[in-house]
Design an enzyme around this catalytic site. Structure first.
Site, PDB file in Angstrom:
ATOM      1  N   HIS A 161     -63.184  30.801-105.512  1.00 61.46           N
ATOM      2  CA  HIS A 161     -61.721  30.671-105.447  1.00 61.46           C
ATOM      3  C   HIS A 161     -61.167  31.793-104.569  1.00 61.46           C
ATOM      4  O   HIS A 161     -60.897  32.902-105.031  1.00 61.46           O
ATOM      5  CB  HIS A 161     -61.089  30.726-106.838  1.00 61.46           C
ATOM      6  CG  HIS A 161     -59.671  30.244-106.844  1.00 61.46           C
ATOM      7  ND1 HIS A 161     -59.296  29.021-107.352  1.00 61.46           N
ATOM      8  CD2 HIS A 161     -58.529  30.807-106.376  1.00 61.46           C
ATOM      9  CE1 HIS A 161     -57.993  28.855-107.212  1.00 61.46           C
ATOM     10  NE2 HIS A 161     -57.498  29.945-106.615  1.00 61.46           N
ATOM     11  N   HIS A 174     -55.820  22.953-107.680  1.00 62.41           N
ATOM     12  CA  HIS A 174     -55.266  23.947-108.594  1.00 62.41           C
ATOM     13  C   HIS A 174     -54.587  23.227-109.759  1.00 62.41           C
ATOM     14  O   HIS A 174     -53.967  22.173-109.584  1.00 62.41           O
ATOM     15  CB  HIS A 174     -54.210  24.803-107.896  1.00 62.41           C
ATOM     16  CG  HIS A 174     -54.765  25.809-106.936  1.00 62.41           C
ATOM     17  ND1 HIS A 174     -55.738  25.515-106.024  1.00 62.41           N
ATOM     18  CD2 HIS A 174     -54.450  27.117-106.750  1.00 62.41           C
ATOM     19  CE1 HIS A 174     -56.011  26.599-105.305  1.00 62.41           C
ATOM     20  NE2 HIS A 174     -55.242  27.592-105.735  1.00 62.41           N
ATOM     21  N   GLU A 202     -52.419  27.042-114.160  1.00 63.44           N
ATOM     22  CA  GLU A 202     -52.200  28.490-114.072  1.00 63.44           C
ATOM     23  C   GLU A 202     -50.737  28.774-114.383  1.00 63.44           C
ATOM     24  O   GLU A 202     -50.409  29.270-115.450  1.00 63.44           O
ATOM     25  CB  GLU A 202     -52.560  29.041-112.697  1.00 63.44           C
ATOM     26  CG  GLU A 202     -52.376  30.558-112.640  1.00 63.44           C
ATOM     27  CD  GLU A 202     -52.364  31.126-111.230  1.00 63.44           C
ATOM     28  OE1 GLU A 202     -52.717  32.310-111.089  1.00 63.44           O
ATOM     29  OE2 GLU A 202     -51.990  30.417-110.284  1.00 63.44           O
ATOM     30  N   ASP A 213     -59.015  35.100-105.812  1.00 67.11           N
ATOM     31  CA  ASP A 213     -57.803  34.394-105.409  1.00 67.11           C
ATOM     32  C   ASP A 213     -57.277  34.932-104.080  1.00 67.11           C
ATOM     33  O   ASP A 213     -57.531  34.348-103.028  1.00 67.11           O
ATOM     34  CB  ASP A 213     -56.750  34.474-106.511  1.00 67.11           C
ATOM     35  CG  ASP A 213     -55.726  33.355-106.451  1.00 67.11           C
ATOM     36  OD1 ASP A 213     -55.827  32.508-105.542  1.00 67.11           O
ATOM     37  OD2 ASP A 213     -54.835  33.302-107.318  1.00 67.11           O
ATOM     38  N   ASP A 214     -56.536  36.026-104.117  1.00 63.92           N
ATOM     39  CA  ASP A 214     -55.953  36.632-102.915  1.00 63.92           C
ATOM     40  C   ASP A 214     -56.129  38.147-102.962  1.00 63.92           C
ATOM     41  O   ASP A 214     -55.194  38.875-103.330  1.00 63.92           O
ATOM     42  CB  ASP A 214     -54.469  36.286-102.801  1.00 63.92           C
ATOM     43  CG  ASP A 214     -54.228  34.808-102.586  1.00 63.92           C
ATOM     44  OD1 ASP A 214     -54.626  34.292-101.528  1.00 63.92           O
ATOM     45  OD2 ASP A 214     -53.646  34.159-103.482  1.00 63.92           O
TER      46      ASP A 214
END
Length: 370
Positions: free
Chosen positions: A35, A221, A224, A302-303
């Site tokens: 991810h 996605h 979340e 993620d980021d």
């Protein structure tokens, strides 16, 4: 670079840190990273360098020492997305796109990743390189080159955006299908990202059918920023192989059992969950609940650019906050490898390497900041 856990989220540490005896080095733990978003995979020094090369002033909050944190509100999501878009302004050429891919491969390889599956929406970069076909082919070509240079397998997932018309998702699904193939160098999956509250999930079903017909698994996605009910809709309409996030499955035991029984893996991103206001701190992320229920978990960052938290920081959260033993961390790594779209032969090789990591004698390790 070392990281310490402070106030429930990762922050940069400036001093040497001694790992207690009996713990193995997480950088040496073989794992898969499933991810990871394209521009979000950059690190701060590389973003700053790209901005200088393009002559673009970069917002101070993107190159400082603090992770982005926002509340779980529409305004918070807007701020997060706006931050990502500002960073993307530095990725406006073929060379910049190639630099993103190389950076992702390098940073994950030194953290023990054997396979990284990076997600990209080529429409975001198409205006600068002559269209979406060129944008995707640049990423795929550099994935091949970076995989060889960094000794890591880099797979590419094409992702549509919930904030765009579902017809665009179908175009991207056809493009992904045309370029489908083994990693590195081929598209390995099809995703759906951005604000979970946007769009009608069912309207993206045709795009996922196009991808499935071409042999591309779905990795949307869900669950979340929206709850368990959103995951159920995604299961019913998009028929995913993995779910990006899916952390709120822990709120619904019946749904969680369904996910476990179906063998659908969850890409869990603890630091991201905190930075996006989903949970107040990393201790509140229901990682243990999901694992104890038998869910197949792949920890992800993620980021990293925005949240200043890399792949191994998620394993440190599992260790330091949730009390996972080295044997349990090894099982998380195995789970990530099994959930990847790598070949069975490669998975067997990496799983054997995880066994070797766990069999090695643990020692006290000294970690130093870069």
């Amino acid at each position: 670079m070392s990281w310490e856990l402070s106030a429930g989220r990762p922050s940069r540490g400036a001093n040497l840190k001694v790992m207690p005896p009996g713990r193995r080095d997480l950088d040496l733990l073989p794992k898969a990273h499933l991810h990871l978003h394209f521009t979000g995979s950059l690190d701060v020094p590389t973003l700053a360098e790209l901005a200088r090369e393009q002559g673009i002033p970069m917002a101070d909050f993107l190159v400082d020492e603090d992770p982005l944190t926002v509340p779980l509100t529409a305004r918070g999501w807007w701020r997060f997305q706006r931050s990502y878009d500002i960073a993307r302004h530095a990725v406006v050429s073929e060379q910049a796109m190639r630099r993103v891919v190389r950076t992702a491969a390098h940073n994950d390889a030194i953290q023990g990743s054997r396979r990284t599956e990076i997600q990209v929406d080529p429409t975001s970069y198409a205006p600068y390189v002559g269209g979406i076909i060129n944008a995707l082919e640049i990423v795929l070509n550099e994935a091949r080159l970076a995989s060889q240079a960094e000794h890591i397998q880099l797979g590419v997932i094409v992702a549509a955006s919930r904030t765009r018309h579902p017809m665009e998702a179908r175009v991207l699904a056809r493009l992904a299908a045309r370029h489908g193939g083994e990693a590195p160098g081929g598209v390995i999956g099809f995703g759906l990202s951005n604000d979970e509250s946007e769009g009608d999930t069912a309207e993206f079903g045709p795009a996922f059918r196009i991808a499935r017909k071409a042999g591309l698994p779905g990795v949307p996605h869900a669950g979340e920023t929206c709850g368990a009910e959103h995951i159920a809709v995604v299961l019913d309409t998009l028929h995913p192989t993995r779910i990006g996030h899916g952390v709120h499955a822990a709120d619904d035991p019946v749904l969680l059992h369904r996910i476990v029984e179906a063998g659908i893996a969850l890409e869990i991103n603890p630091a991201s969950n905190v930075c996006l206001g989903v949970y107040p701190d990393t201790a509140s992320v229901p990682l243990r609940t999901l694992v104890d229920a038998g869910a197949q978990i792949a920890l992800g960052a993620d980021d990293p650019l925005l949240f200043l938290s890399g792949l191994n920081d998620q394993y440190r959260i599992a260790r330091e906050v949730h009390g996972f033993s080295d044997a349990e961390l090894a099982e998380l790594a195995r789970s990530s490898i099994r959930a990847s779209f790598a070949s069975d032969a490669d998975k067997r090789t990496w799983l054997a390497e995880v066994d070797a990591w766990l069999a090695a004698e643990p020692v006290g390790l000294l970690e130093a900041s870069a």
